[in-house]
Design an enzyme around this catalytic site. Structure first.
Site, mmCIF file in Angstrom:
data_model
loop_
_atom_site.group_PDB
_atom_site.id
_atom_site.type_symbol
_atom_site.label_atom_id
_atom_site.label_comp_id
_atom_site.label_asym_id
_atom_site.label_seq_id
_atom_site.Cartn_x
_atom_site.Cartn_y
_atom_site.Cartn_z
ATOM 1 N N ASP A 10 0.971 -1.089 -0.082
ATOM 2 C CA ASP A 10 -0.165 -0.037 0.116
ATOM 3 C C ASP A 10 0.974 1.461 0.067
ATOM 4 O O ASP A 10 1.906 1.077 0.345
ATOM 5 C CB ASP A 10 -0.786 0.083 1.359
ATOM 6 N N TYR A 42 -0.382 8.580 -2.872
ATOM 7 C CA TYR A 42 -0.203 8.350 -4.196
ATOM 8 C C TYR A 42 -1.226 8.872 -5.158
ATOM 9 O O TYR A 42 -0.927 9.268 -6.322
ATOM 10 C CB TYR A 42 -0.109 6.929 -4.413
ATOM 11 N N GLY A 43 -2.128 9.349 -4.670
ATOM 12 C CA GLY A 43 -3.430 9.640 -5.265
ATOM 13 C C GLY A 43 -3.534 10.798 -6.172
ATOM 14 O O GLY A 43 -4.037 10.831 -7.130
ATOM 15 N N CYS A 73 -3.895 -0.918 -2.438
ATOM 16 C CA CYS A 73 -4.071 0.394 -2.672
ATOM 17 C C CYS A 73 -4.789 0.716 -3.991
ATOM 18 O O CYS A 73 -4.442 0.071 -4.921
ATOM 19 C CB CYS A 73 -2.624 1.252 -2.871
ATOM 20 N N ASN A 74 -5.920 1.270 -3.859
ATOM 21 C CA ASN A 74 -6.760 1.485 -5.094
ATOM 22 C C ASN A 74 -6.214 2.220 -6.003
ATOM 23 O O ASN A 74 -6.298 1.911 -7.480
ATOM 24 C CB ASN A 74 -8.106 2.281 -4.745
ATOM 25 N N THR A 75 -5.290 3.103 -5.744
ATOM 26 C CA THR A 75 -4.734 4.041 -6.693
ATOM 27 C C THR A 75 -3.706 3.267 -7.600
ATOM 28 O O THR A 75 -3.374 3.097 -8.702
ATOM 29 C CB THR A 75 -4.197 5.388 -6.194
ATOM 30 N N THR A 185 -8.653 3.127 0.016
ATOM 31 C CA THR A 185 -8.442 2.307 1.241
ATOM 32 C C THR A 185 -9.164 3.046 2.584
ATOM 33 O O THR A 185 -9.482 2.465 3.555
ATOM 34 C CB THR A 185 -7.043 2.261 1.573
ATOM 35 N N HIS A 186 -9.077 4.568 2.451
ATOM 36 C CA HIS A 186 -9.307 5.095 3.866
ATOM 37 C C HIS A 186 -10.868 5.496 4.072
ATOM 38 O O HIS A 186 -11.287 5.686 5.149
ATOM 39 C CB HIS A 186 -8.671 6.658 3.625
HETATM 40 N N1 I24 Z 1 -5.261 7.463 9.802
HETATM 41 C C1 I24 Z 1 -4.401 7.298 8.655
HETATM 42 N N2 I24 Z 1 -3.259 7.871 8.320
HETATM 43 C C2 I24 Z 1 -2.821 8.722 9.381
HETATM 44 C C3 I24 Z 1 -4.573 8.170 10.661
HETATM 45 C C4 I24 Z 1 -3.380 8.690 10.392
HETATM 46 N N3 I24 Z 1 -2.951 9.438 11.709
HETATM 47 C C5 I24 Z 1 -4.019 9.362 12.647
HETATM 48 N N4 I24 Z 1 -4.949 8.497 11.932
HETATM 49 N N5 I24 Z 1 -1.615 8.962 9.214
HETATM 50 O O1 I24 Z 1 -4.792 6.320 7.790
HETATM 51 C C6 I24 Z 1 -0.766 9.029 7.733
HETATM 52 C C7 I24 Z 1 0.659 9.598 7.911
HETATM 53 N N6 I24 Z 1 1.340 8.939 8.903
HETATM 54 C C8 I24 Z 1 1.443 7.382 8.842
HETATM 55 C C9 I24 Z 1 2.155 6.649 9.706
HETATM 56 O O2 I24 Z 1 3.473 7.110 9.659
HETATM 57 C C10 I24 Z 1 3.595 8.475 9.597
HETATM 58 C C11 I24 Z 1 2.520 9.346 8.897
HETATM 59 C C12 I24 Z 1 -6.069 5.570 7.815
HETATM 60 C C13 I24 Z 1 -5.633 4.291 8.580
HETATM 61 C C14 I24 Z 1 -6.734 3.361 8.304
HETATM 62 C C15 I24 Z 1 -6.314 1.980 9.129
HETATM 63 C C16 I24 Z 1 -6.222 8.046 12.459
HETATM 64 C C17 I24 Z 1 -6.403 6.610 12.842
HETATM 65 C C18 I24 Z 1 -5.641 5.994 13.936
HETATM 66 C C19 I24 Z 1 -5.740 4.576 13.896
HETATM 67 C C20 I24 Z 1 -6.747 3.787 13.274
HETATM 68 C C21 I24 Z 1 -7.335 4.468 12.409
HETATM 69 C C22 I24 Z 1 -7.356 5.759 11.997
HETATM 70 F F1 I24 Z 1 -4.719 6.901 14.448
HETATM 71 F F2 I24 Z 1 -8.033 6.231 11.136
HETATM 72 N N1 DGL Z 2 -4.163 4.048 -0.680
HETATM 73 C C1 DGL Z 2 -4.730 5.168 -1.525
HETATM 74 C C2 DGL Z 2 -5.871 4.437 -2.172
HETATM 75 O O1 DGL Z 2 -6.389 3.519 -1.966
HETATM 76 C C3 DGL Z 2 -5.182 6.328 -0.805
HETATM 77 C C4 DGL Z 2 -4.021 7.254 -0.126
HETATM 78 C C5 DGL Z 2 -3.083 7.812 -1.207
HETATM 79 O O2 DGL Z 2 -3.412 8.593 -2.133
HETATM 80 O O3 DGL Z 2 -1.951 7.115 -1.203
HETATM 81 O O4 DGL Z 2 -6.296 4.921 -3.373
#
Ligand code: I24
Ligand code: DGL
Length: 265
Positions: A10, A42-43, A73-75, A185-186
């Site tokens: 992903d 990536y999107g 990852c969908n993208t 994914t989100h």
């Molecule tokens: N959810 C996502 N990405 C994040 C996040 C989040 N921060 C808080 N929550 N950060 O995606 C992305 C960038 N980060 C990633 C880790 O390394 C540093 C940079 C959605 C995740 C779906 C499984 C909110 C959050 C959380 C725990 C579970 C779910 C959630 F903290 F949405």
């Molecule tokens: N994982 C990407 C998707 O499902 C969403 C996050 C991104 O843009 O990289 O398209």
């Protein structure tokens, strides 16, 4: 019987939605997950770049002698799946076709909406998949670039989020959708808000969930299921911060002992 791991890739942590479903539906399968958190999202990137990054993640997973690759990852699926599948000798699954098939199965009016990143919508990957299954399907795609940041900021059910979701989905108001594919994914994390917006008239498909089902069918049919009843060992790899990845992944998967390592591609 096959004890090799399943590789899941992903652009970051969003693919953990697929991992959660995989662990639920295939609890004895070991997983190696790689998330390119350093270069996420990536999107909004050009397709050539997405292809190159996806290849780098794939090459890394191949070191683990994986028996199947899932592009969570969908993208990445939308732009890179065909060429990766063509070059690998193991089954390669993306999230687009399982989501499309599930939408056709549940749809009654065959007017299907698809939401995703700019690249996923621009690629028309879902539209092509849906029409390859049923030619006379009406497909309306809509890019929702604000949704990934909302989820990543953890603002999943605030008033402001409801407002942004309503504004973004407004182009669907004049369309008589009966089914909506969450092509990112989100988006499953926004499902309650999206459902509230549409009411009961629109059925919602979460592609990640359907992909795990498909993985299960393929492993079974090719006799590749891991029949051991042991608790499998999973490995999580991130190109970014191990601590931040671990925090999100453990929270999401409801565990506190994940093995997370940093990798440089
Ligand atoms: N959810 C996502 N990405 C994040 C996040 C989040 N921060 C808080 N929550 N950060 O995606 C992305 C960038 N980060 C990633 C880790 O390394 C540093 C940079 C959605 C995740 C779906 C499984 C909110 C959050 C959380 C725990 C579970 C779910 C959630 F903290 F949405
Ligand atoms: N994982 C990407 C998707 O499902 C969403 C996050 C991104 O843009 O990289 O398209």
């Amino acid at each position: 019987m096959n004890t090799k791991p399943i590789g899941i890739l992903d652009s970051g942590v969003g693919g953990l939605t697929v991992v959660k479903e995989m662990m639920r539906q295939l609890p004895h399968e070991p997983i190696v997950y790689i998330g390119d958190t350093a270069r996420c999202p990536y999107g909004s990137r050009p397709s050539e770049e997405i292809k190159q990054f996806t290849w780098e993640l794939t090459r890394y997973l191949q070191k683990f002698d994986i028996k199947m690759l899932i592009i969570a990852c969908n993208t990445a699926t939308a732009v890179a799946l065909p060429e990766i599948r063509a070059e690998l000798s193991i089954p390669v699954l993306g999230v687009v076709h399982p989501g499309a098939r599930a939408a056709i199965k549940i749809s009654r009016g065959y007017h299907i909406g698809v939401i995703g990143t700019e690249m996923t919508i621009h690629s028309k990957a879902y539209e092509k998949a849906l029409k390859s299954i049923r030619k006379k399907t009406k497909v309306t795609g809509l890019a929702c670039p604000k949704f990934v940041p909302i989820v990543e900021n953890g603002e999943i059910e605030s008033q402001e989020t409801k407002q942004i979701v309503a504004e973004t989905l407004a182009p669907f108001n004049n369309e008589k959708l009966d089914t909506l594919i969450l092509g990112c994914t989100h988006y499953p994390l926004l499902q309650p808000v999206i459902e509230e917006y549409f009411g009961n008239n629109v059925k919602i498909i979460s592609s990640g969930e359907e992909t795990a089902r498909e993985a299960s069918v393929i492993l079974d049919h090719t006799n590749m299921l891991n029949k051991s009843n042991e608790q499998p060992e999973h490995i999580f790899l991130t190109t970014g911060s191990v601590d931040r990845f671990k925090q999100i992944a453990e929270n999401w998967l409801g565990t506190n002992d994940l093995q997370v390592e940093n990798v440089q591609l």
